[in-house]
Design a protein around this motif. Structure first.
Motif, mmCIF file in Angstrom:
data_model
loop_
_atom_site.group_PDB
_atom_site.id
_atom_site.type_symbol
_atom_site.label_atom_id
_atom_site.label_comp_id
_atom_site.label_asym_id
_atom_site.label_seq_id
_atom_site.Cartn_x
_atom_site.Cartn_y
_atom_site.Cartn_z
ATOM 1 N N THR A 53 0.813 -1.222 0.000
ATOM 2 C CA THR A 53 0.000 0.000 0.000
ATOM 3 C C THR A 53 0.842 1.267 0.000
ATOM 4 O O THR A 53 0.324 2.353 -0.246
ATOM 5 C CB THR A 53 -0.951 0.012 1.203
ATOM 6 N N TYR A 54 2.134 1.141 0.306
ATOM 7 C CA TYR A 54 3.011 2.308 0.312
ATOM 8 C C TYR A 54 3.894 2.385 -0.936
ATOM 9 O O TYR A 54 4.664 3.328 -1.089
ATOM 10 C CB TYR A 54 3.900 2.298 1.555
ATOM 11 N N GLU A 55 3.785 1.396 -1.786
ATOM 12 C CA GLU A 55 4.630 1.348 -2.988
ATOM 13 C C GLU A 55 4.105 2.332 -4.028
ATOM 14 O O GLU A 55 2.921 2.322 -4.368
ATOM 15 C CB GLU A 55 4.619 -0.077 -3.544
ATOM 16 N N SER A 56 4.982 3.166 -4.533
ATOM 17 C CA SER A 56 4.574 4.167 -5.509
ATOM 18 C C SER A 56 5.714 4.431 -6.483
ATOM 19 O O SER A 56 6.879 4.512 -6.077
ATOM 20 C CB SER A 56 4.173 5.471 -4.804
ATOM 21 N N TYR A 57 5.365 4.566 -7.743
ATOM 22 C CA TYR A 57 6.362 4.809 -8.781
ATOM 23 C C TYR A 57 5.934 6.002 -9.619
ATOM 24 O O TYR A 57 4.740 6.241 -9.839
ATOM 25 C CB TYR A 57 6.525 3.585 -9.682
ATOM 26 N N GLY A 58 6.904 6.732 -10.126
ATOM 27 C CA GLY A 58 6.623 7.807 -11.050
ATOM 28 C C GLY A 58 6.351 7.270 -12.444
ATOM 29 O O GLY A 58 6.401 6.059 -12.688
ATOM 30 N N PRO A 59 6.077 8.151 -13.388
ATOM 31 C CA PRO A 59 5.816 7.707 -14.764
ATOM 32 C C PRO A 59 7.022 6.945 -15.331
ATOM 33 O O PRO A 59 8.177 7.261 -15.027
ATOM 34 C CB PRO A 59 5.593 9.020 -15.521
ATOM 35 N N LEU A 60 6.736 5.959 -16.154
ATOM 36 C CA LEU A 60 7.807 5.225 -16.807
ATOM 37 C C LEU A 60 8.528 6.132 -17.798
ATOM 38 O O LEU A 60 7.893 6.852 -18.574
ATOM 39 C CB LEU A 60 7.252 4.005 -17.542
ATOM 40 N N THR A 61 9.836 6.087 -17.777
ATOM 41 C CA THR A 61 10.619 6.839 -18.751
ATOM 42 C C THR A 61 10.813 5.987 -20.003
ATOM 43 O O THR A 61 10.851 4.759 -19.932
ATOM 44 C CB THR A 61 11.986 7.212 -18.169
ATOM 45 N N GLU A 62 10.928 6.648 -21.130
ATOM 46 C CA GLU A 62 11.161 5.927 -22.373
ATOM 47 C C GLU A 62 12.605 5.438 -22.400
ATOM 48 O O GLU A 62 13.526 6.157 -22.014
ATOM 49 C CB GLU A 62 10.878 6.830 -23.567
ATOM 50 N N VAL A 63 12.802 4.193 -22.815
ATOM 51 C CA VAL A 63 14.136 3.608 -22.854
ATOM 52 C C VAL A 63 14.453 3.170 -24.283
ATOM 53 O O VAL A 63 13.565 2.815 -25.054
ATOM 54 C CB VAL A 63 14.267 2.398 -21.903
ATOM 55 N N GLU A 64 15.717 3.211 -24.602
ATOM 56 C CA GLU A 64 16.157 2.734 -25.912
ATOM 57 C C GLU A 64 15.947 1.233 -25.995
ATOM 58 O O GLU A 64 16.208 0.494 -25.045
ATOM 59 C CB GLU A 64 17.629 3.082 -26.120
ATOM 60 N N PHE A 65 15.465 0.773 -27.124
ATOM 61 C CA PHE A 65 15.168 -0.647 -27.288
ATOM 62 C C PHE A 65 15.608 -1.120 -28.664
ATOM 63 O O PHE A 65 15.350 -0.468 -29.676
ATOM 64 C CB PHE A 65 13.672 -0.910 -27.119
ATOM 65 N N SER A 66 16.271 -2.261 -28.682
ATOM 66 C CA SER A 66 16.605 -2.957 -29.926
ATOM 67 C C SER A 66 16.237 -4.413 -29.738
ATOM 68 O O SER A 66 16.736 -5.069 -28.821
ATOM 69 C CB SER A 66 18.096 -2.818 -30.254
#
Length: 375
Positions: A53-66
């Motif tokens: 209930t205390y776990e919180s994350y910000g927006p996902l950042t875009e990552v380079e993908f191949s």
């Protein structure tokens, strides 16, 4: 841990909180919600879901993908060695779906994993039998899946304690038969979707491993969105090219909140092309699903609804582009979320049979479509 009344989870396919029925859950001093009593009876207790209930994350950042499939040897010598006398490869349908035995996924080299990504991209869904992934440490599993992309953290679903990157499917032995709960208000458990398509970078190569399951039932069905695209007339394809669809995670987050569940990250909405291209095969496929797609940008709602309803029906009703996968101990299914949709089936009866599995969900590229050639 003390016990308190918490709204039940309706755990047919996502282990998210839903307000179907009151049930006892435990809450510890650190705010962790977990199963209590006989619901903790599992062959793999360290894979039981908890909700922090205390776990919180910000927006996902875009990552380079191949895509790792781009590095693969198309002859697949490391995945299907010519010296492997136990190897058996069977097509489930001519164009879509394969069952493999005699290959241990945990033993693949880096080159073998690249070839796995390529093979799954080509076949859509691949069923591996007699696998040992369920017996590996969770940290090991996450390192393994990170070969295929950044491990996704689901915004609402239950996860093993300390490992939010693992998505759990869980329906306990003590839950009432579905005909007494879910089917009181529904005529079918089928819910076609591709996973978390509302993310800016939705998943590609995806793994689901069974831990416990009923003796029969609880199958998963898959539909080939690439072949569905191919079935369309050229005129209709040209009309769809260039269109974008809004994919939304808002309803999923709202359902979790309304039932007293957990939302780790605020929901997002993203526009994705209705037709997307695969970075490895260069093939095109439909990229819509009824669970998360909302409307087509630039069209009036009635126009958008008519097109989306037709495409949903095409995927749902075309048994000749579908496969049905049954589960047995040691089964791992690897599929490409970019070129398929799927649904769990709730068709086993009564308490006494659990359905427990874990999903590893590496993120892929942001969906794209090359500029189409107009008629």
């Amino acid at each position: 841990m003390s016990t308190t009344q918490i709204q039940s989870i309706q755990s047919i396919d996502a282990s998210s909180f839903h307000g179907d029925k009151a049930k006892i859950y435990s809450r510890d001093a650190n705010g962790l919600l977990g199963l209590a009593g006989k619901d903790t009876d599992s062959s793999y207790p360290h894979f039981l879901p908890v909700w922090d209930t205390y776990e919180s994350y910000g927006p996902l950042t875009e990552v380079e993908f191949s895509d790792s499939g781009l590095r693969a040897d198309p002859a697949l010598p490391n995945l299907f060695s010519k010296f492997n006398t136990d190897l058996r490869v069977k097509s489930l349908t001519p164009r879509f779906g394969t069952e493999v035995s005699g290959v241990q996924l945990s033993e693949l080299t880096s080159e073998g994993k690249d070839e796995l990504a390529l093979f799954v991209a080509k076949r859509g869904v691949v069923v591996f039998r007699e696998q040992d992934l369920k017996d590996k440490p969770i940290d090991w599993l996450l390192e393994y899946s990170s070969h295929f992309g950044r491990n996704h953290i689901h915004p609402t679903s239950g996860a093993p304690r300390g490992h939010p990157e693992v998505h759990l499917v869980y329906r306990s032995k003590t839950e009432a038969a579905a005909e007494n709960t879910f089917f009181k208000d529904h005529v079918s458990s089928v819910a076609w979707h591709s996973d978390v398509t509302y993310e800016k970078q939705p998943p590609g190569t995806t793994f689901l491993a069974i831990l416990d399951g009923p003796e029969s039932g609880g199958d998963t069905i898959f539909a080939d969105t690439q072949e569905a695209y191919n079935r369309l007339s050229e005129t209709f394809r040209q009309r769809l090219h260039g269109l974008e669809v809004l994919h939304s995670g808002v309803a999923q987050a709202d359902a979790a909140r309304n039932a007293g569940g957990v939302v780790r990250r605020e929901p997002v909405e993203n526009f994705h092309p209705l037709i997307r291209e695969h970075p490895v095969t260069k093939r095109k496929s439909l990229y819509v699903n009824q669970q998360f797609s909302r409307y087509i940008k630039g069209l009036k709602r009635e126009e958008s609804d008519a097109i989306l309803s037709f495409l949903y029906d095409l995927l749902a009703k075309s048994a000749d582009i579908q496969v049905r996968v049954s589960w047995e101990s040691g089964t791992v299914v690897v599929w490409d979320n970019r070129r398929s949709v799927h649904s769990a089936l709730v068709d086993w009866s009564g308490a006494g049979s659990s359905r427990h599995a874990f999903r590893l969900t590496p993120q892929a590229e942001r969906p794209y479509e090359r500029a189409p050639v107009r008629l």
